[in-house]
Design a protein around this motif. Sequence first.
Motif, PDB file in Angstrom:
ATOM      1  N   LEU B 431       1.729  -3.294  -8.358  1.00 24.15           N
ATOM      2  CA  LEU B 431       2.183  -4.539  -8.955  1.00 24.15           C
ATOM      3  C   LEU B 431       1.832  -5.744  -8.101  1.00 24.15           C
ATOM      4  O   LEU B 431       1.425  -6.779  -8.614  1.00 24.15           O
ATOM      5  N   PHE B 432       1.998  -5.627  -6.791  1.00 23.10           N
ATOM      6  CA  PHE B 432       2.012  -6.848  -5.994  1.00 23.10           C
ATOM      7  C   PHE B 432       0.797  -7.012  -5.089  1.00 23.10           C
ATOM      8  O   PHE B 432       0.454  -8.125  -4.738  1.00 23.10           O
ATOM      9  N   LEU B 433       0.193  -5.930  -4.671  1.00 25.18           N
ATOM     10  CA  LEU B 433      -0.903  -6.072  -3.721  1.00 25.18           C
ATOM     11  C   LEU B 433      -2.235  -5.931  -4.441  1.00 25.18           C
ATOM     12  O   LEU B 433      -2.301  -5.895  -5.651  1.00 25.18           O
ATOM     13  N   GLY B 434      -3.281  -5.853  -3.669  1.00 29.62           N
ATOM     14  CA  GLY B 434      -4.598  -5.734  -4.263  1.00 29.62           C
ATOM     15  C   GLY B 434      -5.156  -7.099  -4.640  1.00 29.62           C
ATOM     16  O   GLY B 434      -4.656  -8.136  -4.220  1.00 29.62           O
ATOM     17  N   GLN B 435      -6.215  -7.070  -5.414  1.00 29.40           N
ATOM     18  CA  GLN B 435      -6.896  -8.310  -5.777  1.00 29.40           C
ATOM     19  C   GLN B 435      -6.009  -9.222  -6.611  1.00 29.40           C
ATOM     20  O   GLN B 435      -5.300  -8.767  -7.495  1.00 29.40           O
TER      21      GLN B 435
ATOM     22  N   VAL C  65       0.577 -12.989   3.604  1.00 36.33           N
ATOM     23  CA  VAL C  65       1.670 -12.767   4.533  1.00 36.33           C
ATOM     24  C   VAL C  65       1.772 -11.304   4.950  1.00 36.33           C
ATOM     25  O   VAL C  65       2.034 -10.994   6.112  1.00 36.33           O
ATOM     26  N   MET C  66       1.538 -10.372   4.031  1.00 43.67           N
ATOM     27  CA  MET C  66       1.648  -8.967   4.424  1.00 43.67           C
ATOM     28  C   MET C  66       0.511  -8.591   5.367  1.00 43.67           C
ATOM     29  O   MET C  66       0.684  -7.787   6.275  1.00 43.67           O
ATOM     30  N   GLY C  67      -0.642  -9.185   5.134  1.00 41.72           N
ATOM     31  CA  GLY C  67      -1.749  -8.941   6.043  1.00 41.72           C
ATOM     32  C   GLY C  67      -1.432  -9.428   7.443  1.00 41.72           C
ATOM     33  O   GLY C  67      -1.835  -8.841   8.430  1.00 41.72           O
ATOM     34  N   GLY C 127      -3.075  -3.159   1.852  1.00 39.61           N
ATOM     35  CA  GLY C 127      -3.050  -3.396   0.417  1.00 39.61           C
ATOM     36  C   GLY C 127      -3.274  -4.854   0.078  1.00 39.61           C
ATOM     37  O   GLY C 127      -3.995  -5.181  -0.845  1.00 39.61           O
ATOM     38  N   GLN C 128      -2.670  -5.727   0.873  1.00 38.01           N
ATOM     39  CA  GLN C 128      -2.777  -7.145   0.516  1.00 38.01           C
ATOM     40  C   GLN C 128      -4.196  -7.685   0.691  1.00 38.01           C
ATOM     41  O   GLN C 128      -4.582  -8.628   0.015  1.00 38.01           O
ATOM     42  N   THR C 129      -4.971  -7.100   1.606  1.00 38.97           N
ATOM     43  CA  THR C 129      -6.294  -7.654   1.824  1.00 38.97           C
ATOM     44  C   THR C 129      -7.157  -7.557   0.575  1.00 38.97           C
ATOM     45  O   THR C 129      -8.089  -8.316   0.427  1.00 38.97           O
ATOM     46  N   GLY C 130      -6.820  -6.629  -0.296  1.00 36.37           N
ATOM     47  CA  GLY C 130      -7.542  -6.550  -1.548  1.00 36.37           C
ATOM     48  C   GLY C 130      -8.848  -5.803  -1.466  1.00 36.37           C
ATOM     49  O   GLY C 130      -9.599  -5.750  -2.422  1.00 36.37           O
ATOM     50  N   ASN C 131      -9.132  -5.234  -0.318  1.00 36.72           N
ATOM     51  CA  ASN C 131     -10.354  -4.454  -0.201  1.00 36.72           C
ATOM     52  C   ASN C 131     -10.124  -3.058  -0.782  1.00 36.72           C
ATOM     53  O   ASN C 131      -9.189  -2.375  -0.378  1.00 36.72           O
ATOM     54  N   PRO C 132     -10.949  -2.650  -1.735  1.00 34.38           N
ATOM     55  CA  PRO C 132     -10.701  -1.324  -2.331  1.00 34.38           C
ATOM     56  C   PRO C 132     -10.774  -0.211  -1.305  1.00 34.38           C
ATOM     57  O   PRO C 132     -10.034   0.768  -1.402  1.00 34.38           O
TER      58      PRO C 132
END
Lengths: 181, 621, 307, 368
Positions: B431-435, C65-67, C127-132
């Motif tokens: 839900l919250f992380l990812g792209q 922020v999580m990063g 997870g927050q960085t968005g890198n798969p």
Amino acid sequence: MENKRNSQTIAEYIKNWSRKHSLFIMAYGTGCGAIEIPATLTSRYDAERLGIRGAATPRQADVLLITGYLATKTLKRVIRVYEQMQDPKYVIAFGSCTINGGMYYDSYNTINVLEKYIPVDVYINGCMPRPEAVIAGFQQLQDKIARGEADNGTRYKENLEWYRANQHRVIKNWRMPDYNW
Amino acid sequence: MNTLALIILIFFSGATLAYLSSLISNKLPGWVALLTTMTGTVLFYMSFQNEQALSFSIIGLNLEWALDNYTILFAHIIFGLGILASLYSVQYMQNKSQQGSFYANFLLSIGSMFGIIISKDFISFFIFWEIMTWSSFLIVVWNGIGFRKNGIWYMAMSAIGAYAMLTAIVLINSEIGTYSLQAFFNAVQENAIDNLMLVSILLLIGFAVKAALMPLHIWAPRAYSNTPASYTSVFSGALSKMGVFGMGLVLIRVFRFSGLQDNFDYALVSQFTSHVLAWLGGITAAIATLYALVQKDAKKLLAYSSIAQLGYIVIGLAIGTKLAVMSALFLAIMHAVFKGALFMAVGAVERQVGTTDMTKISGLIRRMPWTFFVTLVSIIALAGVPPLSGFVGKWMLYEALITNGNFFLVVVVFFSSTAAFLYSYRILFGLFLGQEEDDTAHVKEAPATMVIPMVILALFLIVTGTYPGIVFEPIAHGMEYLGFTDVTWNMTVLSNVWGDSVNLQYVSTTIGVAFMLALIFLTFKGRKGTRGVSTKDISTSGEIPLEHENLTFQLDFFKPFERAAAPLYKRSITKIYEDVANGLEALFDFTRKIYTGNGQTYAIYVVAFLVTLLIVVQNML
Amino acid sequence: MEGIGLKILGALLTTIMAFAVGMTYGGITRKLTARVQNRVGPTIWQNFIDLVKLQSKKTNIYHGVMGHFAPMWIITAAMTVLMFIPVLHPNSTWYSTWFPNLTFHGDLIFLLYMMVFGSLGMALGAGQTGNPNSAIGVTRGLSQMVGFEIPFVLALVALMVQYKTTSIQDIMAIQDQSGVWMMFSNPFSFLAALFASLGMFRYSPFDIVGAPAELASGPVSEFGGKYLGVMMTGGSIFAFIKLTLYVDLFMGGAYSIPELLIKTFALYMVPVFYGWVSPRYRTEQAIRYFWGWPTALGILGVIIAVW
Amino acid sequence: MAREKETTLYIGPQHPGITGNMMVKVKVQGDTITNASVHVGYLHRAFEKLIERRNWLQSFTILCRFCVPEPDPMELTYARAVEEIEGREVPERAKYIRTMVMEMARLQSFMLWYGGQSGSSGLYTLGQWSVGDRNYLLDLFEDLTGGRIYHMYIWPGGVRRDLPKGFKDKALKTMDYIEKRLDEYDKLLFDNVIFQKRAQGVGIIPSDKAIEWGVVGAPLRGCGIKADVRIDEPYEAYDKADFIVPTFEGGDIWARAQVRRIEARQSISIIRQMLDKMPEGEVYNKVPNPMKWKIPAGEAWAKTESVRGEVGFYVVSDGSEYPRRVHVKGAAYTNGVTVTEKILVGQNIADVSFILNSMGVCPPEIER
């Protein structure tokens, strides 16, 4: 020049010393020079004794190796990778092709002078440069870092417009995310 | 007038009022419900210190209602969650249709839950139980979508439970001649009931359905995921605890403190049943966890997670030692809190984004920071990671199991709670992380009346992580009602029977100090020149992704794990039930052929049935 | 409250020692690995140099922020666990002066859960960085954790059952009294735990989380500079913690720092040796591996401990 | 366009798991690849065009850069094509030397392949050993040709120089060493249970599709099909060498690795035979002034077996100092692009670089 090292403060000296002895190289084999990278890193030449080791992503890397000629398609990726690296960062260019195009001087798809697109710290001449030459190049870079003269990222930022203009000239399909440098 | 009756009356009349007010405006019922719950809650908290009791008789049946410490424990859950849920509900339900029936059933179920726990006789207990079942059923099928898919299982399973319970009540009445709970417990003490085991097991089945114990759990994921989130938090948080409430009564008061432990047969059977239940709880926890981590829908995931968490609670109750029961009741309260918060958070996402499908959303952290905070806290509590309160319950459960000698059960529990990290991460990431995608760029944080209840629950989790004594106190009183003596507890120190302890104050202080140091070091060092970047600025091997390419890892999140654990996923219990149902259908087809339409044949059937029943009952008695 | 200054000093000393030992072990491993691979290799202080370099790098970017929090979570978890773990044997004089920290206020199960705290933070940051690649790395890591926790927990259960305590001090004291280390009195459990430690240390063949050739280093792929440096610090403290835990539980603890170093180093070499000659497993193969023999050994260990 | 459901993973161009400068874009569901596309063009230098502007001998500087890991087959193939057009004789001794050089190139390429295998499988010790030991072979090349990587040694009409003094002893000694080391690598890699588990049944090329898809080289022989230019149409001194071409059933990574394992041994054997049987005599049928060297109009097709498979050169001359057209049929294109795209589907993310390495992908040769 000789005096430069002595004029550094202690903190700067320690910083530069540690940067000198710990170079994470970007694992991006852009051209044929990449064939000598494994040889440089493995048992006979063993660059790790100088603190040189590979890094998997640009975020962790210090040194970008341009191993030979750059096709324009690769140049775009190289710019992106280079911009994603964290300061301070260094660029080592391999082979004659990065200096003046080398044997590909008349190819329509390669760039001739790398210096126009990203700033370069050390050139290693030859095609291809032997592992000994590569290590010598690294040592040259290390000296430069120790002297505190390696300011690749700053140079790029300061002359960004010029570099960008050059980059735009060869990369026709400029579809890159914008960075607020 | 007696407060207990008043509270019940308020809720039931509030339900009527809510329905009626929906005829005027679709906005009114929410406020009516909020007002009703507030009045009820205030009334309860104003009066629960006094010993309340009420007994009256209707049509010859003596009904007794009373408050005791065990009741109060559950009343805290019901009212605490009820009032927050109804506050949350006002905005959440804003644009939904048929609010009248929703709120009527909402209030009915809260009122009937309170009715269940204050009932001191089987008749009112059963009546309230059925009201609760029906009102929750009506909410499950409230929007008319997926009645057959979702409602039917809930109804079928509830019916099984209700019949089991009814049979037990009838059997008890035939033995002791009264419906009073106290009389039943007294009879148990004096060993006055012959087929006590049968009665107990029937009652346990009735409660296990609500507690979603395997293999009676299959209604839960469907029902939980189909209800509006404001009710799901009550459904999973409080309503399922009614099963726990009943199981606690049976497992502790009847099995453990029956005064019959000298009777070898009885002890054997009760021990056996307890063990079976404990293992069922363990298996429930493990299997439900495995199912939870393959879910795509956040609500479904939470539903399976609820089943798993209830499994832990059942284990604690079934083990029955002081620490185990304490952990079970603690986990019951904490589950109500964090699962309530989680369902609310997911509901907020559902309201703001329009879906809870984790394969469709990602990167909401910057859009909905409060919801993320609540989810994060609740998830940490759910996973049992210190320093939040979930850890306290888990710790006590493990210690209880180890000190009690349930070595392999503890491994099963450990397996499921380690696997719980997987789905915990799944929901946070999903839900919250990812792209951060452009199609969710317009999403805003949920309105304050939705955020506040969630944050209150999250803060409660944080506080009780260091000071679990706040919750231990009512639990200890409740356990004394169940028959335990010398229930010891400490505000901040956990300890087991071997004398090993954990000082939570030191834990949270250390974590706090270390975190502050790291925060100062990391945030203020080299702050200059650092810029926050979007999730588009990532190293994709030097390439520039195209517009339509998806860079969030969403589908089949734990595929390797699924492959590794493939044998555990092979047989779905739903499938088994469907096989049984198909078999039954065939049987009914056959039965229909017996009905010839001839009156005399029917008479023969009826007589034959009665004779068979007589024989069976005779043998049983 | 007397001696609070001494306590803080002791805590500081513990942290510095754990950090230094963890880093040096990493350096020694690099050196030894290089020798095995026919190379000279870096100095054994190379990890320290790398760390100073990483800290001296500018941090151009952060991903939310999580990063930003992820490295903090790791270091917080590392320091907290360290405070609750007895570094030396409780009967030794050094221990009572410098290393008691908070070890009387936590037990084994608490430590087990506390150790997850850091991984959770790392997972969130990644997870927050968005890198798969990061997300895939995290799922791999979590899956693998479910794998090796089973034999590990079986070993711990055997331990707790055998000694009738969950306190690490008591476990050490009982081993001291009986004169037999756990690894000899219940070798099966020890072996199960040892197999689990292979997964814990994430050397080959269980380095599936970072796996450069597959995921470009997985979760850490977006972290550089000071973030990576702090993660590295946390990682080395965690390495020390795991080793000390194993020494405390299975080898009767250590009376002096040299003894601790010898024992931990011997243990540390097990995954390192195994890593030199092993290719990488695929994720499901790694999980299956842990659910095979190690789990069987663990069950055997519990059975032996009970009877 | 609506966002895709599957996650896109970029493996390359800057990725530790890729061999050289190319990109495999995979779409994954879970960790299973549902769609893979190999992107090339990062190394395009327009070689075939550039050669048209170089004269017949200048082209050799460019030719060897076609495939960096193994440049010699390119030189040989081109030289053979030119010789065929011009009708130039090659001295017998040069043929033996050429064969030996080819096998040395093959062997060093195998060593590099071991290194790649180690990188993609995480068995770093192996890579350090083999790439380090490869330097001994490169030393031999240096003795022989003066260059470590690019040799420009094989010219039309023979080879540039005769063997230096003491070369034979040194070569034999190196071969003994390499052979010993190969056994150690095998112990490390092929006897390893984990490698077997990783390699067996992964990246399968169906043997009935192999010909249709145009698979060449070791992957083809890993499908159980015996096809090798060295025995099918022996060139140079291959007909005088005694060697086997191994085939394995299965078509998976394991089979391809086995093929390479045996071929490396065969290369050593061939090198020894060549050194043994080598006749005395001239090595170079000298061409006239290279700057003015014209060869008659005509065209020729020559092919040789490189380590990646069959390499073919189609050379057209219009009678001038410059080649009219040089077309290269590289081995890596089919193996590395079309076939790889097909066999990657359904595989695990973890196996991508494994498969790429086992297919012997060589991006510079794909691009030209």
